[in-house]
Design an enzyme around this catalytic site. Structure first.
Site, PDB file in Angstrom:
ATOM      1  N   ARG A  90      48.922  63.082 -25.210  1.00 60.21           N
ATOM      2  CA  ARG A  90      47.996  62.089 -24.663  1.00 60.21           C
ATOM      3  C   ARG A  90      48.815  60.873 -24.247  1.00 60.21           C
ATOM      4  O   ARG A  90      49.601  60.332 -25.025  1.00 60.21           O
ATOM      5  CB  ARG A  90      46.977  61.697 -25.719  1.00 60.21           C
ATOM      6  CG  ARG A  90      45.966  60.664 -25.209  1.00 60.21           C
ATOM      7  CD  ARG A  90      45.996  59.415 -26.046  1.00 60.21           C
ATOM      8  NE  ARG A  90      44.975  58.448 -25.634  1.00 60.21           N
ATOM      9  CZ  ARG A  90      44.819  57.259 -26.172  1.00 60.21           C
ATOM     10  NH1 ARG A  90      45.606  56.893 -27.173  1.00 60.21           N
ATOM     11  NH2 ARG A  90      43.904  56.430 -25.732  1.00 60.21           N
ATOM     12  N   ARG A 239      36.834  44.302 -29.507  1.00 60.53           N
ATOM     13  CA  ARG A 239      37.134  43.831 -28.152  1.00 60.53           C
ATOM     14  C   ARG A 239      35.904  43.162 -27.543  1.00 60.53           C
ATOM     15  O   ARG A 239      34.786  43.621 -27.735  1.00 60.53           O
ATOM     16  CB  ARG A 239      37.578  44.988 -27.260  1.00 60.53           C
ATOM     17  CG  ARG A 239      38.875  45.648 -27.688  1.00 60.53           C
ATOM     18  CD  ARG A 239      39.211  46.793 -26.758  1.00 60.53           C
ATOM     19  NE  ARG A 239      40.332  47.579 -27.245  1.00 60.53           N
ATOM     20  CZ  ARG A 239      40.424  48.900 -27.119  1.00 60.53           C
ATOM     21  NH1 ARG A 239      39.461  49.587 -26.519  1.00 60.53           N
ATOM     22  NH2 ARG A 239      41.481  49.535 -27.573  1.00 60.53           N
ATOM     23  N   GLU A 382      38.660  65.658 -26.994  1.00 63.58           N
ATOM     24  CA  GLU A 382      39.785  65.331 -26.126  1.00 63.58           C
ATOM     25  C   GLU A 382      40.976  66.249 -26.384  1.00 63.58           C
ATOM     26  O   GLU A 382      41.698  66.608 -25.454  1.00 63.58           O
ATOM     27  CB  GLU A 382      40.180  63.874 -26.347  1.00 63.58           C
ATOM     28  CG  GLU A 382      39.106  62.886 -25.931  1.00 63.58           C
ATOM     29  CD  GLU A 382      39.354  61.475 -26.423  1.00 63.58           C
ATOM     30  OE1 GLU A 382      39.976  60.696 -25.673  1.00 63.58           O
ATOM     31  OE2 GLU A 382      38.930  61.154 -27.544  1.00 63.58           O
TER      32      GLU A 382
END
Length: 397
Positions: A90, A239, A382
């Protein structure tokens, strides 16, 4: 094909050894505290987990520790490292150089290095994982799978920022988007669940500590909430998401922060943690809100509001919607969030089956029988997507 999937961070390294066709996971684990002391946690389905303290001054020792335990007579799952047919990595940022996964060679590594200014925290760590595997497994094919690649089908009107165009031409400043491997996996699965129609319009909601949404038309991304970096979009665990850039100037002038301090606040002290003052974990926020904590309740309300706004924007951008998909830690497990969002979106003709929606950790349709829009919960994978890409490239398909 038996693929070792690697996700290398600055001081950690996650791995899964899996079958690219069936998705079966033979072993997975985590190397952490790389460069400090080193700890390996190794998991094999049906067996007790194994934890070992192993010196890991670099990612090289971490990779070696993974390979050693994979062939360990007691804890391993293979007899020889040669049974690892390929390695998939990744990689966070592919910039404008990569629109799809690629076999790693010198040119690929040089291009990833060129993207370091775009992904300064992640790309160097990803490269450390790649180089460690190259050194220890020089004859094993390796593939890079980029978080940004799926979003490279966005049209210029979606990826262009309204700043002087020269910054795009000279410095590659544009919207890139992240979680692309997840969005690609769940959007493809959603198309299958819709019956593989010729045309489809899907909003994918990857909601977790890091959150992003994407608008997908006929399986291709046409817009996404994250931008040049993963700070943009909806509020996240720590965030801030989208904010007025004037806030930076104001706070830096008022408190004397430099840009590094300001970005640290926006990346690590903001989001639902910043609003609530309680936690970045949505489970903690739910509990605190139930106990009467108003700021925790506000943090959850803000998150839901911004997600709902983004879904509405993407429905408008696509001219309609056939399915909304929830995935990742919060999206897959928070039934209350899904129900609240669907109620807010009832103007689209969305209804929800409360009984189905109460389930967690599995793939299912949670929309009601009369819903005009399908609502799916699709656990992201993923690692399987990376393994599939790796196998396809290695086999030349």
């Amino acid at each position: 094909m038996k693929i070792l999937v690697i996700n290398a961070g600055s001081s950690s390294l996650k791995y899964q050894f899996m079958d690219s066709v069936t998705g079966d996971v033979y072993a997975k684990g985590l190397c952490e505290r790389i460069g400090i002391d080193g700890r390996l946690t190794h998991k094999v389905p049906g067996r007790d987990n194994v934890t070992r303290d192993i010196a890991m001054p670099t990612h090289g020792e971490a990779i070696q520790a993974v390979l050693d335990i994979m062939v360990d007579p007691q804890y391993g799952v293979i007899k020889s490292v040669d049974e690892i047919e390929a390695v998939g990595h990744r990689v966070l940022h592919g910039g404008m150089a990569f629109t799809e996964s690629c076999i790693i060679d010198d040119a690929c590594i040089a291009a990833i290095e060129k993207c370091i200014p775009l992904g300064p925290l992640h790309n160097p760590a990803n490269l450390m994982g790649i180089r460690a595997c190259q050194k220890i497994m020089p004859n094993t094919k390796q593939v890079a799978v980029f978080d940004t690649a799926f979003h490279m089908t966005m049209p210029a009107k979606a990826y262009t920022y309204a700043i002087p165009y020269e910054y795009y031409e000279k410095d590659d400043v544009r919207r890139y988007g992240f979680h692309g491997t997840s969005h690609r996996f769940v959007s493809a699965r959603a198309i299958d669940m819709l019956g593989n129609p010729e045309h489809s319009r899907i909003v994918c909601c990857h909601l977790g500590n890091g959150s992003s949404l994407s608008a997908c038309v006929d399986g291709k991304c046409v817009d996404t909430t994250m931008g040049l970096g993963p700070l943009a979009g909806v509020p996240m665990g720590t965030r801030c998401g989208d904010i007025d850039a004037t806030i930076l100037e104001y706070l830096m002038g008022r408190y004397g922060y430099d840009i590094k301090e300001m970005l640290n606040i926006l990346n690590k002290k903001s989001g639902v943690l910043g609003i609530s003052g309680v936690s970045s974990d949505f489970r903690d926020l739910e509990k605190a809100a139930e106990e009467g904590n108003e700021r925790a309740a506000l943090a959850l309300e803000k998150f839901r509001y911004e997600v709902c706004k983004s879904i509405g924007a993407y429905v408008a951008a696509m001219g309609g919607v056939d399915a909304i998909v929830f995935t990742a830690g919060v999206g897959e497990n928070d039934a209350g969030l899904r129900a609240a969002l669907c109620r807010q979106l009832s103007y689209l003709g969305i209804t929800i089956d409360e009984e189905k929606n109460s389930k967690r950790g599995q793939e299912l349709e949670v929309s009601g029988p009369d819903s005009k829009v399908k609502v799916f919960v699709i656990p992201t994978n993923e690692e399987l997507m990376i393994a599939m890409d790796t196998a396809a490239l290695v086999e030349g398909k």
